[in-house]
Design an enzyme around this catalytic site. Sequence first.
Site, PDB file in Angstrom:
ATOM      1  N   CYS A  73       0.783  -1.238   0.000  1.00 42.94           N
ATOM      2  CA  CYS A  73       0.000   0.000   0.000  1.00 42.94           C
ATOM      3  C   CYS A  73       0.814   1.287   0.000  1.00 42.94           C
ATOM      4  CB  CYS A  73      -0.953   0.006   1.194  1.00 42.94           C
ATOM      5  SG  CYS A  73      -2.125  -1.376   1.220  1.00 42.94           S
ATOM      6  N   HIS A 127      -1.437   6.423   2.219  1.00 42.95           N
ATOM      7  CA  HIS A 127      -1.481   5.484   3.336  1.00 42.95           C
ATOM      8  C   HIS A 127      -1.336   6.288   4.623  1.00 42.95           C
ATOM      9  CE1 HIS A 127      -0.552   2.198   6.053  1.00 42.95           C
ATOM     10  NE2 HIS A 127      -1.055   1.398   5.146  1.00 42.95           N
TER      11      HIS A 127
END
Length: 574
Positions: A73, A127
């Site tokens: 991510c 993120h």
Amino acid sequence: MYVDVRALRLLLVLQTLTAAARAEMKNVLFIVADDLRTSLGCYGDPVVKSPNIDHLASKSQVFLNAYAQQAVCAPSRTSMLTSRRPDTTRLYDFKSYWRVHSGNYTTIPQYFKSKGYFTVSVGKVFHPGIASNHTDDYPYSWSIPAYHPPSFRYEKEKMCKGEDGKLHANLLCAVNVTEQPGGTLPDLESTDEAVRLLKSRVNNDDPFFLAVGFHKPHIPFRIPQEYLSLYPIEQMKLAPDPDVPKHLPPVAYNPWTDVRKRDDVQKLNISFPYGPIPKDFQLRIRQHYYAAVSYMDAQVGRLLSTLDALGLADNTVVVFTSDHGWSLGEHGEWAKYSNFDVTTRVPLVFFVPGVTTFLDWQGPSTFPFIDVLTQPEYSFQNGKVGKNVVELVDVFPTLSSIAGLGTPQSCPDVSFQEELCAEGRNLANTFRYGERGVNEEAVSFSQYPRPADTPQVNSDLPDLKDIKVMGYSLRSWDYRYTLWLGFDPKTFQVNVSDIHAGELYMLADDPGEDNNVYTAFDHSVIKKNMAILPPTVGLQMRMKLQLLYLTAGTKTSTGQGGQDDANQTDGGRN
């Protein structure tokens, strides 16, 4: 009072021109899914039910072979949003912020904000945490602080009712939403907030850049239980290639540690690192993943139908993509954390009003909501299709060009001091003129770090200090070529002479990447040729040259260069 009439007239003219320019600026709705592979109808998946995204694709430019730069991510999102590769952001884990760790790079929303856009983030775009400075990169990227759904705090808690009637932290977590805290789930809350923001911008002259990040289909599969009904377990099938590929070097395998940590998976007592997971549980994982995709698709539908109902669809560019893919048992693997197609390949869809579709002022609505739970039958064809290989670093220059803001210049070979530049390509010409056929020179580069040559408990996500090997992967139309090279985490330097292992997949005959033929070739000549190259020749060019040497005379066909291409000849579902 004396008034300078000429100055007043000039001021009025300037104000009129500014207002006209703002009126021509297109809004942007930027949608990012989490862990979504190309399991969508518009990518030829015969199982999934994704009518709202498929409908969007029917009016859009769809890139069938788009790839992330790292299948995890934070590194992937930072790379996409800055158009800088992980070796430039120097982010391979979750524990550094690029602005202080490598360079003060401009992001996509920051660039739009500098051009007068109101920029706002909802859900998981950057993120969260250290990787975005605990602020989602506010105030650099966003006009107001980012929104995170309050119910996400329960995502890692024991929220899943087990067969014993107790709550567990399970992988499989289909729930009755009314029984969840607040009677909601994170993606439902994010959609509500995004809808509210869209409504608030209707009468505002400033263009908006609204980024919406959905948490699904990321694990745990905490989703409304009714979506499971779309995928009866007796109709689910296992991955077509559930075995570890022939001659796969151990360094390339990811042992899916995050999946193993879930309560329901721990009960299975699966051996480390290769498993396998029992077949009946594999079917349930696949069922829940597909159900999570349909649930996320419904939220995309809610967003698009609101955009349409508010009269904004005719002046809003819509981008839909994912940070990376996810293995569903292919190669004996689960989750992401690898360089295979199933983890690096992502959906990439651009809707540009008046370009990818004709505006029909009197016609039906552009994006009617399609409730997959009550309307299971549907059929769409993709609007425009690009089959050549592209990358997520291409999003920044492409989107800024489409919006008429000007494209950032290409980055120099060393760009740590460059605040605004792009390591990707501008794909905007493809929208109007299409592709001229197969571009065998178009490639993507992905990479993945490992702590050792064999699977370890931290192989999936090693901290920077523990990275000893970096797997660099080149994906072309016909091949995937990967080298696992020695890496120094203190200097961020890769040793091109320290080859730990290699992979080569001939995609025309092996589209699933199941047979590694790297060791079938004599590499001595290649090593000699590489040794005489000047040290200024970068790794990407070296790998391109190596692949040319390796594959000279080996091509048997120029088959479709991506997964499921047998289903993609028309770019849609019939």
